[in-house]
Design an enzyme around this catalytic site. Structure first.
Site, PDB file in Angstrom:
ATOM      1  N   HIS A 275      67.420  76.071  92.942  1.00 60.39           N
ATOM      2  CA  HIS A 275      67.544  75.543  93.920  1.00 60.39           C
ATOM      3  C   HIS A 275      67.428  74.045  94.186  1.00 60.39           C
ATOM      4  O   HIS A 275      67.549  73.708  94.791  1.00 60.39           O
ATOM      5  CB  HIS A 275      68.131  76.189  94.898  1.00 60.39           C
ATOM      6  CG  HIS A 275      68.648  77.232  95.160  1.00 60.39           C
ATOM      7  ND1 HIS A 275      69.482  77.140  94.922  1.00 60.39           N
ATOM      8  CD2 HIS A 275      67.957  78.792  95.282  1.00 60.39           C
ATOM      9  CE1 HIS A 275      70.403  78.560  95.281  1.00 60.39           C
ATOM     10  NE2 HIS A 275      69.445  79.371  94.851  1.00 60.39           N
ATOM     11  N   ASP A 335      64.273  81.472  96.769  1.00 64.25           N
ATOM     12  CA  ASP A 335      65.218  82.432  96.706  1.00 64.25           C
ATOM     13  C   ASP A 335      65.075  82.662  94.509  1.00 64.25           C
ATOM     14  O   ASP A 335      65.584  81.395  94.613  1.00 64.25           O
ATOM     15  CB  ASP A 335      66.356  82.675  97.175  1.00 64.25           C
ATOM     16  CG  ASP A 335      66.692  81.732  97.648  1.00 64.25           C
ATOM     17  OD1 ASP A 335      66.213  80.859  98.004  1.00 64.25           O
ATOM     18  OD2 ASP A 335      68.279  81.459  97.557  1.00 64.25           O
ATOM     19  N   GLU A 336      66.051  83.599  94.821  1.00 64.22           N
ATOM     20  CA  GLU A 336      66.451  83.568  93.111  1.00 64.22           C
ATOM     21  C   GLU A 336      65.577  82.729  92.034  1.00 64.22           C
ATOM     22  O   GLU A 336      66.765  81.624  91.531  1.00 64.22           O
ATOM     23  CB  GLU A 336      68.002  83.187  93.914  1.00 64.22           C
ATOM     24  CG  GLU A 336      69.205  84.382  94.610  1.00 64.22           C
ATOM     25  CD  GLU A 336      69.712  83.334  94.783  1.00 64.22           C
ATOM     26  OE1 GLU A 336      71.267  84.767  94.931  1.00 64.22           O
ATOM     27  OE2 GLU A 336      70.171  82.629  95.418  1.00 64.22           O
ATOM     28  N   VAL A 337      65.027  83.232  91.674  1.00 59.93           N
ATOM     29  CA  VAL A 337      64.483  82.290  91.094  1.00 59.93           C
ATOM     30  C   VAL A 337      64.919  82.320  89.449  1.00 59.93           C
ATOM     31  O   VAL A 337      64.010  83.527  89.270  1.00 59.93           O
ATOM     32  CB  VAL A 337      62.322  81.762  91.235  1.00 59.93           C
ATOM     33  CG1 VAL A 337      62.078  80.737  90.251  1.00 59.93           C
ATOM     34  CG2 VAL A 337      62.180  81.495  92.087  1.00 59.93           C
TER      35      VAL A 337
END
Ligand SMILES: *[C@@H]1O[C@H](CO)[C@@H](O)[C@H](O)[C@H]1NC(C)=O
Ligand SMILES: *[C@@H]1O[C@H](CO)[C@@H](O)[C@H](O)[C@H]1NC(C)=O
Ligand SMILES: *[C@@H]1O[C@H](CO)[C@@H](O)[C@H](O)[C@H]1NC(C)=O
Ligand SMILES: *[C@@H]1O[C@H](CO)[C@@H](O)[C@H](O)[C@H]1NC(C)=O
Length: 538
Positions: A275, A335-337
């Site tokens: 992100h 999050d969400e790597v």
């Protein structure tokens, strides 16, 4: 307690022959009007009232300190705010020339029993006691300034307009405190820029709902509106517009002060290593270059964990953030790597080989997060992370707060996180960016956060939750009505006792609360067919 006046019919979903779906309301449709005047949202722990009412001297209403009370600017500013709200509660029907009837409620006497604290914290005491009896002056007592603020909000909600247009208050005794210490709302100012005035409007909304944390998801892939002094290129190159779509140091300070006066913490989130696309624009070398075969393909992935410059950058940026934001906590994201870009990059793979972690990208993520956690701790920050950090096996400090967001058995995740001894926040059932027709607040309201398998000790590690309104489809034009009153459902779930969980009983109170927000200038959307005594801008 108010009896529930209407039962809400279910919405029947009728499947049509052509397989299109149409909503139809069962009849008779219960309309929501002025159904629960003088009720408090979120419901206090104990609220005892009678049908006896006292007319309120709206025009001359006085807030005063009890003789032994501590005094400070936080209370004084609240006197001014609630004075204006009380005057405004009379709408257009202010009865200036009405003869005084007795007994009249002429004021609220505040007794703050300890010196004011300067800034709200996770450990703040928000309890208070409020009494309106036959005496002329109501009383509010609290052990901390934060309890005084919560009690003044409740007091303002107890006033209602009788059919004759007189503002009245029932004889009432309230003893109240929150169930959870962290009651947050996430707003995202990266997918869309949210103007400062709109943020402030929503902080007012938070105060009206006893929400005490503004989780400011300030930057993300799409834009970097935070103006950094040490790295000015971050917003100069990463904001949608480096002049108009930014938050300056002064803007940030204004938001923090506005929230502080209302007993609301501002916790910034600087999400890494994923992100971060917008962050990379102003900081060359920060992000991983993605490869196709043996050549860079022009795309960038997560932050590059294998170079020392990364950690110098994080250290400098977070040191500055610590000085601009007052809260003891920072949200570090995590999050969400996505691993595909790391996988494609030869230098990353070589580094991993030389560090004995060939092919183990979770390990690489751990290496990064571990260092960011250490840097943050060294700066003096406590931190919150999204659940993947723990799911991916990163060893975090014992006082880490883990936010559970993935809506696939969040109860199991809470059981796991608390079994590891970490404190937890629940967000998964309360993603308000998902919208549908009908009354979705009932779903938010009905989710019981403590309903996971664990010991009493584990249950205590759940410190609260957050309603999250991600910014893909909201900007200044619609963020406020989309948030309220849907987030109010979460506010009551997190403040009120577990036993306050009946949607039918809550409906007339929530409707009344929504009308109250509308009257106070918050464009909260309607719940259900019906009306408000004072309609929006009417
Ligand atoms: C307040 O008093 C009115 C009557 O004046 C009564 O109908 C109402 O139920 C009372 N509300 C509460 C919360 O006690
Ligand atoms: C990076 O930092 C580590 C630890 O401080 C050090 O051992 C290493 O030599 C540094 N690498 C470079 C390229 O500066
Ligand atoms: C990598 O593993 C080998 C063999 O197990 C070991 O000898 C070496 O010290 C390790 N290197 C690092 C950097 O951990
Ligand atoms: C708790 O565990 C029991 C037995 O393992 C299981 O049957 C139950 O569904 C679990 N409850 C929750 C809320 O996860």
């Amino acid at each position: 307690m108010l009896r529930q006046l209407f039962f809400v019919t279910s919405i029947a979903v009728v499947a049509l022959a052509n397989s299109q779906r149409k909503l139809s309301l069962d009849f008779p449709t219960p309309l929501l009007g002025n159904t629960s005047p003088g009720s408090v949202w979120p419901q206090p722990e104990s609220h005892v009232s009678t049908a006896e009412t006292f007319p309120v001297a709206v025009e001359s209403f006085m807030f005063t300190y009890a003789s032994k009370s501590y005094k400070c600017d936080l209370v004084y500013e609240a006197f001014k705010r609630y004075g204006a709200i009380i005057i405004n509660s009379a709408g257009d029907q202010k009865l200036r020339f009405r003869p005084l009837t007795t007994p009249m409620l002429t004021g609220l006497e505040v007794n703050l029993m300890a010196p004011c604290e300067d800034y709200p914290s996770l450990d703040m005491d928000e309890s208070y006691a409020l009494d309106i009896n036959s005496m002329a002056v109501a009383t509010l007592t609290a052990k901390s300034v934060w309890g005084i603020l919560r009690g003044m909000e409740s007091f303002s909600q107890l006033l209602w307009e009788s059919d004759s247009g007189q503002i009245v208050a029932n004889k009432t005794n309230i003893i109240d405190k929150p169930r959870y210490a962290h009651r947050g709302i996430l707003l995202d100012t990266s997918r869309h820029y949210q103007p400062v005035n709109v943020i402030l409007e929503n902080i007012d909304g938070m105060a009206y709902n006893k929400i005490n944390v503004f989780h400011w998801h300030i930057v993300d892939d799409q834009s970097f509106p935070y103006v950094s002094t040490v790295y000015p290129d971050l917003s100069a190159k990463g904001a949608y517009n480096p002049i108009t779509h930014i938050y300056t140091i002064e803007d940030v300070a204004e938001v923090i002060e506005y929230a502080r006066l209302r007993g609301i913490r501002v916790v910034p989130e600087f999400d890494t290593p994923g992100h971060t696309t917008s962050m990379g624009k102003g900081q060359p070398g920060l992000l991983t270059e993605c490869y196709t075969g043996s050549n860079p393909n022009g795309n960038y992935g997560p932050i590059n964990p294998t170079v020392n410059t990364t950690y110098t950058f994080i250290q400098n940026l977070f040191t500055e953030v610590k000085s601009s934001f007052k809260d003891a906590y920072i949200h570090l994201g995590g999050d969400e790597v996505s691993f595909s870009c790391w996988q494609s990059n030869p230098a990353i793979n070589n580094w991993m080989k030389s560090h004995n972690m060939t092919g183990d990208y979770k390990k690489l993520e751990q290496v990064y997060i571990q260092q960011v956690l250490d840097i943050s701790a060294a700066i003096g920050y406590s931190y919150i992370v999204w659940q993947e950090v723990v799911d991916n096996g990163v060893k975090v400090k014992a006082d880490t707060v883990v936010e559970v967001w993935i809506n696939n058995h969040p109860d199991n995740e809470l059981a796991k996180v608390t079994a590891l001894g970490y404190r937890a926040l629940l967000a998964a059932p309360w993603y308000l960016d998902y919208i549908s027709t009908g009354e979705d607040w009932k779903r938010y309201y009905s989710y019981e956060p403590s309903n996971f398998n664990g010991t009493a000790e584990q249950k205590k590690l759940l410190i609260g939750g957050e309603a999250c309104l991600w910014g893909e489809y909201v900007d200044g034009s619609n963020v406020t009505p989309r948030l309220w009153p849907r987030a109010s459902a979460v506010a009551e779930r997190l403040w009120s006792p577990e036993t306050v969980n009946d949607v039918d009983a809550a409906t007339p109170r929530l409707h009344q609360h929504r009308c109250r927000m509308v009257q106070r200038g918050i464009p909260a959307e309607p719940l259900h067919p019906g009306y408000c005594k004072h309609e929006w801008r009417n």
